[in-house]
Design a protein around this motif. Structure first.
Motif, PDB file in Angstrom:
ATOM      1  N   LYS A 269       0.830  -1.205   0.000  1.00 26.34           N
ATOM      2  CA  LYS A 269       0.000   0.000   0.000  1.00 26.34           C
ATOM      3  C   LYS A 269       0.866   1.257   0.000  1.00 26.34           C
ATOM      4  O   LYS A 269       0.630   2.192  -0.772  1.00 26.34           O
ATOM      5  N   PRO A 379      -1.721  -3.425 -14.098  1.00 29.71           N
ATOM      6  CA  PRO A 379      -2.209  -2.836 -12.847  1.00 29.71           C
ATOM      7  C   PRO A 379      -1.121  -2.860 -11.762  1.00 29.71           C
ATOM      8  O   PRO A 379      -0.144  -3.610 -11.854  1.00 29.71           O
ATOM      9  N   ASP A 381      -1.817  -3.682  -8.665  1.00 23.75           N
ATOM     10  CA  ASP A 381      -2.320  -4.556  -7.598  1.00 23.75           C
ATOM     11  C   ASP A 381      -1.217  -5.485  -7.110  1.00 23.75           C
ATOM     12  O   ASP A 381      -0.309  -5.865  -7.881  1.00 23.75           O
TER      13      ASP A 381
END
Length: 385
Positions: A269, A379, A381
């Motif tokens: 994150k 992405p 992710d």
């Protein structure tokens, strides 16, 4: 003989004209090129023969001469616009630096001031000393290590097209690696599948080895010999590049194998936040040291000051072994001002060695008038295997 140039002759001519203008502005009568990147950019010349003594002399008036070995005579004829190619002969007493001196005298360089690319993988310290000794009484040598690099850092439309194609190939490679990243998978098979996507797409081998590591080696951001199979719970680090016409677009990822440690989720994150902050800071007209400042600000606030790096990326372009990194690099105080046409790789690396946790995230962006535009469509992710 048919030439196979990576761009048209008109673009190569324009590049040389800019380099010659920079030579004249610096009060130099010519440039002794030892960087393969410079030879490729100026003339199209494509080879790994720079591991031996090899020099391209570019005169401030645009004349060129290449001194190289016999295996590269046809290489220069097919891949470059160089007409004057001289060959030094392998022998126990071979002295190519002395031969270069004679050629420079023949070219009217006595008393000239010549720039030299002293910072070049192809110019060893030993050959550099021989070059310095050989020029005595002929010409004056000045450091011009960055003359070509400062021109190459802004890419032409053709070069940007190559970088975008390299990024497409990198995305394919990432997808191939993610599909195989499962418990029990062999690192070598993952790496082979990734590189196969680049080669099948018409790309090149990268300028340095692809990085892959799992287990304790997930904490390494350098290549190493030996491969292992992934454990049921593991982390896999990959840093690789798609390469097309020698232009590179790099990606970096950490894959979680099995159920990820919650701390890794938090590290990911923070890494996403840091990467996006860096890309927002990469703006034309601003010093790129601000990109590093954004990287440090986010990671430090998240508690990762002791686990981050002191640099967070670098320019990419047409580079040759042993390194795909190009000038300049992102670090604190870097004064280079970003311009449209720059291509940069931003990487976020957070290594908690004490806990054995590794998190990496990176992608390549082009600088436009509107700011940084990522070239990768993949992405951000956290990849779960």
């Amino acid at each position: 003989m048919v030439r196979k140039l990576h761009v048209g002759e008109a673009e190569l001519s324009e590049r040389r004209a800019r380099a010659c203008g920079a030579l004249r502005a610096a009060g130099l009568d010519g440039l002794l090129c030892f960087r393969q990147e410079s030879m490729y950019w100026l003339t199209g010349y494509d080879t790994f023969g720079f591991v031996f003594f090899q020099c391209l002399h570019l005169s401030a008036d645009g004349r060129m001469m290449l001194l190289t070995r016999a295996p590269d005579r046809l290489q220069a004829a097919q891949t470059s616009v160089i007409e004057d190619v001289r060959i030094w002969v392998d022998a126990p007493d071979a002295a190519p630096a002395a031969e270069l001196r004679g050629i420079l005298e023949e070219k009217g360089c006595r008393g000239a001031r010549l720039g030299v690319e002293w910072e070049a993988y192809g110019l060893t310290a030993r050959n550099g000393q021989r070059l310095a000794a050989a020029r005595d009484g002929v010409c004056t040598l000045a450091d011009a290590a960055d003359l070509s690099s400062r021109r190459r850092v802004i890419k032409s439309p053709a070069e940007l097209a190559f970088a975008r194609r390299a990024a497409e190939l990198a995305d394919r490679a990432l997808a191939a690696g993610a599909a195989l990243a499962r418990p029990g998978a062999d690192e070598g098979e993952i790496l082979a599948a990734m590189q196969a996507e680049v080669l099948r797409g018409g790309g090149d081998e990268p300028a340095n080895e692809q990085i892959i590591g799992s287990g304790p080696h997930a904490l390494l951001c350098r290549t190493h010999t030996g491969r292992r199979r992934l454990d049921d719970r593991d982390t896999l680090t990959v840093e690789f590049a798609g390469a097309y016409r020698h232009y590179h677009a790099a990606l970096m990822r950490s894959f979680a194998i099995g159920r990820p440690d919650p701390r890794l989720v938090d590290m990911h994150k923070a890494s996403v936040e840091a990467l996006l902050a860096c890309e927002a800071a990469l703006r034309p007209g601003r010093p790129i040291g601000e990109v590093f400042d954004a990287h440090a600000r986010v990671l430090d606030a998240a508690g990762y000051r002791a686990m981050r790096m002191n640099a967070c990326g670098y320019a990419l372009g047409a580079t040759f072994a042993p390194n795909w990194m190009d000038w300049p690099m992102f670090y604190r105080g870097q004064t280079y001002v970003a311009e449209p046409g720059n291509v940069f790789f931003i990487h976020i690396i957070v290594f908690d060695a004490a806990a054995g946790l590794a998190m990496t995230l990176g992608r390549t962006s082009e600088v436009t008038l509107a700011g940084a535009v990522p070239l990768s469509a993949a992405p951000l992710d956290f990849v779960l295997g």
